[in-house]
Design a protein around this motif. Structure first.
Motif, PDB file in Angstrom:
ATOM      1  N   ILE A 164       0.844  -1.195   0.000  1.00  0.00           N
ATOM      2  CA  ILE A 164       0.000   0.000   0.000  1.00  0.00           C
ATOM      3  C   ILE A 164       0.882   1.249   0.000  1.00  0.00           C
ATOM      4  CG2 ILE A 164      -1.843   1.230   1.209  1.00  0.00           C
ATOM      5  CD1 ILE A 164      -2.524  -1.494   2.580  1.00  0.00           C
ATOM      6  N   GLY A 165       0.961   1.906  -1.130  1.00  0.00           N
ATOM      7  CA  GLY A 165       1.855   3.055  -1.298  1.00  0.00           C
ATOM      8  C   GLY A 165       1.587   4.159  -0.308  1.00  0.00           C
ATOM      9  N   GLU A 166       0.317   4.434  -0.037  1.00  0.00           N
ATOM     10  CA  GLU A 166       0.000   5.525   0.879  1.00  0.00           C
ATOM     11  C   GLU A 166       0.487   5.213   2.294  1.00  0.00           C
ATOM     12  OE1 GLU A 166      -4.109   6.456   1.371  1.00  0.00           O
ATOM     13  OE2 GLU A 166      -3.680   8.324   2.444  1.00  0.00           O
ATOM     14  N   ALA A 167       0.259   3.969   2.721  1.00  0.00           N
ATOM     15  CA  ALA A 167       0.723   3.585   4.065  1.00  0.00           C
ATOM     16  C   ALA A 167       2.240   3.691   4.144  1.00  0.00           C
ATOM     17  CB  ALA A 167       0.256   2.169   4.406  1.00  0.00           C
ATOM     18  N   TYR A 168       2.921   3.275   3.071  1.00  0.00           N
ATOM     19  CA  TYR A 168       4.383   3.346   3.081  1.00  0.00           C
ATOM     20  C   TYR A 168       4.851   4.798   3.116  1.00  0.00           C
ATOM     21  CZ  TYR A 168       9.246   2.224   2.093  1.00  0.00           C
ATOM     22  OH  TYR A 168      10.604   2.095   2.192  1.00  0.00           O
ATOM     23  N   TYR A 169       4.209   5.640   2.320  1.00  0.00           N
ATOM     24  CA  TYR A 169       4.559   7.059   2.335  1.00  0.00           C
ATOM     25  C   TYR A 169       4.415   7.633   3.741  1.00  0.00           C
ATOM     26  CZ  TYR A 169       4.414  12.066   1.704  1.00  0.00           C
ATOM     27  OH  TYR A 169       4.675  13.408   1.834  1.00  0.00           O
ATOM     28  N   LEU A 170       3.260   7.397   4.343  1.00  0.00           N
ATOM     29  CA  LEU A 170       2.975   8.000   5.654  1.00  0.00           C
ATOM     30  C   LEU A 170       3.875   7.446   6.752  1.00  0.00           C
ATOM     31  CD1 LEU A 170      -0.930   8.054   5.437  1.00  0.00           C
ATOM     32  CD2 LEU A 170       0.573  10.067   5.543  1.00  0.00           C
ATOM     33  N   THR A 171       4.343   6.226   6.566  1.00  0.00           N
ATOM     34  CA  THR A 171       5.202   5.604   7.582  1.00  0.00           C
ATOM     35  C   THR A 171       6.642   6.067   7.460  1.00  0.00           C
ATOM     36  OG1 THR A 171       3.779   3.654   7.513  1.00  0.00           O
ATOM     37  CG2 THR A 171       5.942   3.372   8.519  1.00  0.00           C
ATOM     38  N   THR A 172       7.086   6.358   6.240  1.00  0.00           N
ATOM     39  CA  THR A 172       8.515   6.622   6.041  1.00  0.00           C
ATOM     40  C   THR A 172       8.872   8.087   5.808  1.00  0.00           C
ATOM     41  OG1 THR A 172       8.312   6.258   3.653  1.00  0.00           O
ATOM     42  CG2 THR A 172       8.897   4.335   4.996  1.00  0.00           C
ATOM     43  N   ILE A 173       7.990   8.851   5.220  1.00  0.00           N
ATOM     44  CA  ILE A 173       8.400  10.200   4.791  1.00  0.00           C
ATOM     45  C   ILE A 173       8.237  11.275   5.865  1.00  0.00           C
ATOM     46  CG2 ILE A 173       8.064  12.035   3.060  1.00  0.00           C
ATOM     47  CD1 ILE A 173       9.600   9.521   2.050  1.00  0.00           C
ATOM     48  N   PRO A 174       7.061  11.403   6.484  1.00  0.00           N
ATOM     49  CA  PRO A 174       6.967  12.510   7.462  1.00  0.00           C
ATOM     50  C   PRO A 174       8.054  12.450   8.529  1.00  0.00           C
ATOM     51  CG  PRO A 174       4.785  11.644   6.979  1.00  0.00           C
ATOM     52  CD  PRO A 174       5.772  10.719   6.307  1.00  0.00           C
ATOM     53  N   VAL A 175       8.396  11.274   8.997  1.00  0.00           N
ATOM     54  CA  VAL A 175       9.384  11.137  10.076  1.00  0.00           C
ATOM     55  C   VAL A 175      10.756  11.696   9.679  1.00  0.00           C
ATOM     56  CG1 VAL A 175      10.259   8.835   9.501  1.00  0.00           C
ATOM     57  CG2 VAL A 175      10.114   9.517  11.883  1.00  0.00           C
ATOM     58  N   ILE A 176      10.964  11.845   8.386  1.00  0.00           N
ATOM     59  CA  ILE A 176      12.247  12.361   7.893  1.00  0.00           C
ATOM     60  C   ILE A 176      12.342  13.882   8.040  1.00  0.00           C
ATOM     61  CG2 ILE A 176      13.574  12.678   5.760  1.00  0.00           C
ATOM     62  CD1 ILE A 176      12.723   9.933   4.873  1.00  0.00           C
ATOM     63  N   TYR A 177      11.210  14.531   8.163  1.00  0.00           N
ATOM     64  CA  TYR A 177      11.192  15.996   8.205  1.00  0.00           C
ATOM     65  C   TYR A 177      10.853  16.505   9.601  1.00  0.00           C
ATOM     66  CZ  TYR A 177      11.412  15.551   3.196  1.00  0.00           C
ATOM     67  OH  TYR A 177      11.817  15.228   1.921  1.00  0.00           O
ATOM     68  N   SER A 178      11.180  17.761   9.834  1.00  0.00           N
ATOM     69  CA  SER A 178      10.854  18.370  11.122  1.00  0.00           C
ATOM     70  C   SER A 178       9.439  18.941  11.088  1.00  0.00           C
ATOM     71  CB  SER A 178      11.836  19.496  11.437  1.00  0.00           C
ATOM     72  OG  SER A 178      11.609  20.599  10.581  1.00  0.00           O
ATOM     73  N   THR A 179       8.879  19.099  12.265  1.00  0.00           N
ATOM     74  CA  THR A 179       7.573  19.738  12.413  1.00  0.00           C
ATOM     75  C   THR A 179       7.568  21.115  11.758  1.00  0.00           C
ATOM     76  OG1 THR A 179       7.198  18.548  14.478  1.00  0.00           O
ATOM     77  CG2 THR A 179       5.926  20.564  14.148  1.00  0.00           C
ATOM     78  N   GLY A 180       8.619  21.872  11.977  1.00  0.00           N
ATOM     79  CA  GLY A 180       8.694  23.230  11.438  1.00  0.00           C
ATOM     80  C   GLY A 180       8.730  23.251   9.918  1.00  0.00           C
ATOM     81  N   PHE A 181       9.446  22.319   9.322  1.00  0.00           N
ATOM     82  CA  PHE A 181       9.517  22.252   7.859  1.00  0.00           C
ATOM     83  C   PHE A 181       8.145  21.936   7.274  1.00  0.00           C
ATOM     84  CE2 PHE A 181      10.401  20.001   3.842  1.00  0.00           C
ATOM     85  CZ  PHE A 181      11.191  20.946   3.207  1.00  0.00           C
ATOM     86  N   TYR A 182       7.434  21.024   7.904  1.00  0.00           N
ATOM     87  CA  TYR A 182       6.088  20.683   7.448  1.00  0.00           C
ATOM     88  C   TYR A 182       5.185  21.901   7.402  1.00  0.00           C
ATOM     89  CZ  TYR A 182       4.781  15.943   6.306  1.00  0.00           C
ATOM     90  OH  TYR A 182       4.584  14.767   5.633  1.00  0.00           O
ATOM     91  N   GLU A 183       5.379  22.781   8.378  1.00  0.00           N
ATOM     92  CA  GLU A 183       4.537  23.981   8.413  1.00  0.00           C
ATOM     93  C   GLU A 183       4.981  25.003   7.384  1.00  0.00           C
ATOM     94  OE1 GLU A 183       4.765  24.672  12.731  1.00  0.00           O
ATOM     95  OE2 GLU A 183       2.619  24.259  12.669  1.00  0.00           O
ATOM     96  N   ARG A 184       6.300  25.189   7.278  1.00  0.00           N
ATOM     97  CA  ARG A 184       6.825  26.192   6.334  1.00  0.00           C
ATOM     98  C   ARG A 184       6.612  25.764   4.893  1.00  0.00           C
ATOM     99  NH1 ARG A 184      11.296  25.717   9.483  1.00  0.00           N
ATOM    100  NH2 ARG A 184      12.468  24.712   7.830  1.00  0.00           N
TER     101      ARG A 184
END
Lengths: 273, 273, 273, 273
Positions: A142-162
């Motif tokens: 499931i591509g979406e599950a894999y994306y959500l499991t692996t990608i956000p954790v790579i970035y900071s909270t602040g970057f996600y907002e900016r």
């Protein structure tokens, strides 16, 4: 732009720039030579920069069976052997930094300066479980599950907002990509190749001029791991990019480039105060 | 190597290097152009570097009356006006960074990139008391007391241990130097010139590409002050040299130079990920 | 409220509270039992608290000759021997924490729980120079210079801003106090008694339940020193009071008391998850 | 041990201890009253402690439809209304801290002291994606994938190494548990109930004595979130448990209990220095 073969497998690499200290750039696990596209003007301003896709990455050949890091160390060794430079500087980020450490222990005479960004000297018990989780999700296909499991954790909270719009575009690109079985199989192999990595004892053999780049918000390879590196590599320099997560080259490209190029272009003689 | 006059006072400066982005280096309070001697080979490798002694520093003329920062901002403005460059990059450390901030607010069109090391946007109530203490000791005329009050606090505990012989030599040089009434009078004036510095509100006017360098062990201008800078200067980049105290250029010259030169030599176009 | 004699010198102490775990509180170098006045209601709510002035502090007798820490360790040993408790918990801040460490190594069977606030296991080369500076200024006899050299550095920048009126009152009280030759002589001896303190190797003998309290803005005994303690004392707990300087009990009395009393009042059985 | 009904749903709670300040303990998302079993002897030594399972947790009733935080705030309000105390202190960890914040804004007159461990004032864009990932994996129904995706990230690298046997046992217990559809459905609802949580603006209404507990290795609700809380809640106290990940009560139970009980048991009158 160029290729060579390692154990019968095609390896893709690129060279940019006309003159200056040669600098080999080693990708993180989910990156490829394409990830560095927008960095090339700066990388090649005063340097010759060599980009390379590890096996199972980007435009290099897919593997079919499992392997460990020694495969990629072999790729790197072959690449540097075919380059026309006595020594090169090497910058590795995350997975690339791990390969760089092992190459630096094996072939220190070929390295001028070593830069380790968001890198650890081992796959900790904790990180092994994180990787096992990525692969357990990959196996669902499931591509979406894999994306959500692996990608956000790579970035900071602040970057996600900016950079919300950029993250949304990235999600739109990556979910279809991560839905391809061949891609997931490559990623499973790449992740598994790190399972038994442990250079805790051997990293101390490195006596090259070394810069360690840590990021305050790196939740995947947290600063405690870079402190381990710094304590073990005698004379290493240790800086932190504040506010950045694991993907430091994307979160703060200017600080990342300044550090990588600035350190690479120091003269060989140490500055004696 | 060169001089000019500002309000009738002679200002000493040096230019090194043949080509590349011009970079003006601004001293900390107890420094001079001589402090950068061992940095010149790196500074001038790919850049034209301009060193300058503020009034009451090094080979520039001594003052006789008290003044505030605006005097040194005027010195800097005059210097940059006489240089044959449309824009220069400016790196200031501590006192030099404070002058750089005020110049950047006044003449942003002359600055290409701004680097602020161990710098604050104000003299806090706390730092004012520290400065008052330095001057109270200076007024006793006892060089050893002045040395012990002002110098150790500039370095980290770790540096003192690693570089004990260097610190001992420095003590041997500086105690006689700090026993000279003319030197103490200059230092009293320089310290007092910072008493009323407060650009807390105005520093936010800066919109230049800015790198903020903080040091984890800086006990004089601690990271809380650089966080203030980072929050106020929109888009600023913020890195930390770990393990270093206030005198970052001496504690970790390689990291310091890598950051300063790396950031200076980035292309104008931002890296768009 | 009570006294005993150690090597012929009178030692002043106080006991507050009716019941609960007994807790001995050890002062920092410039403190005295009087410094804890406003803490007594909380300290004695669920505990018996014992305050004590080291020799050359507060209401204990002045010394006439120089000494080292072993004198104060002897004071503490005598105090605890005369108390009617099999074991006591001990909280030492800064100088008091150093004495606590040495006592804990010598008489571990008398300690239930150990709390070390703003404490180091040694006087580093750096801190020795800071102390030498304090004493060089003390020898000028100028109370204001001594105040400015020793007191601001104990507090954080933020505290100075939040509590400006309190700091001003304190300055008004302390400058006359620091202008008394007898006071300065005591402070010189106390400071010198720490010169050769080095329990770097021996602190690891401590296996008591230990809480280490560090402060993010402690410029005198910075977090690097508490990390050393934490790495050496096996099983120690390590917390940070954020935003506080060296005088943590004054900068954040609520967090300080919560930690000290909360840790003291834990049951003997460890919490097994 | 006791129950009440909220909107027709049964809520389970427990009361321990005979006397002292009453303290309500609010669970993190994957916790239950059972998680605190080994803490009860310390919690109830000098306090009356009230444990409660939110709806969809532990022994409280399962929900069938989605909801948001207001449901659990209602549960908490009902609980405190039925307790025979004019005021209680409230400690919430993570999810529990978020509910505590919302209750404190709504009913400040019922709270004596507020303790927020590993808590944020909002679900950031980043954390929302992490939660979406958990739920995407939950929907596969694969207990092992869910375990690997949600549990390791809660702990620090160091804890995993120190407590490997405990983590392995936990894995053995939790994988079968996370393989139950009813459990996964509850967890999906609990996670989704946080999606729109944003008290960034309202958290500043809190003027209660508040202690914020952050953990240096918390990768899920990192220190940047607790800094936000501290900046917004005027007069709040802000401490860090070093080396601990998100599950601070398990990683360092002694520091956790010391802080929670020590802060709860401070007298009402602030300590005036």
């Amino acid at each position: 732009m160029a290729e060579f073969f390692y154990e019968g497998k095609r390896v893709y690499y690129e060279i940019h720039g006309d003159s200056g200290e040669p600098l080999v750039i080693l990708n993180g696990i989910m990156m490829s030579t394409a990830s560095w596209k927008s960095f090339i003007p700066n990388f090649s301003r005063n340097n010759i920069v060599i980009l390379v896709d590890f096996l199972d990455q980007g435009q290099s050949e897919r593997m079919t069976e499992s392997y460990d890091h020694s495969l990629q160390v072999g790729v790197l060794e072959t690449l540097i052997d075919l380059l026309p430079y006595e020594k090169v500087s090497v910058m590795g980020i995350s997975y690339g930094g791990e390969i760089a450490i092992q190459y630096a222990v094996k072939r220190p005479e070929r390295i001028r300066r070593l830069i380790l960004a968001n890198t650890a000297c081992r796959t900790s018990d904790w990180l092994r479980k994180i990787g096992d989780g990525w692969n357990a999700v990959a196996k669902t296909g499931i591509g979406e599950a894999y994306y959500l499991t692996t990608i956000p954790v790579i970035y900071s909270t602040g970057f996600y907002e900016r950079e919300k719009a950029w993250m949304d575009r990235r999600e739109g690109t990556l979910i279809p990509y991560f839905s391809r079985p061949d891609v997931l199989e490559s990623l499973i192999r790449l992740t598994d190749s790190s399972r038994d990595y442990d250079y805790t004892d051997r990293v101390g053999e490195i006596s090259l001029p070394t810069l360690i780049i840590s990021c305050s918000e790196d939740g995947l390879v947290p600063p405690t791991e870079q402190i381990m590196l710094h304590e073990r590599i005698k004379g290493s320099h240790y800086v932190t990019i504040n506010g950045s997560g694991h993907a430091s080259m994307y979160e703060d490209p200017a600080s990342f480039c300044a550090l990588v190029l600035g350190f690479t272009n120091l003269l060989d003689d140490p500055i004696t105060i």
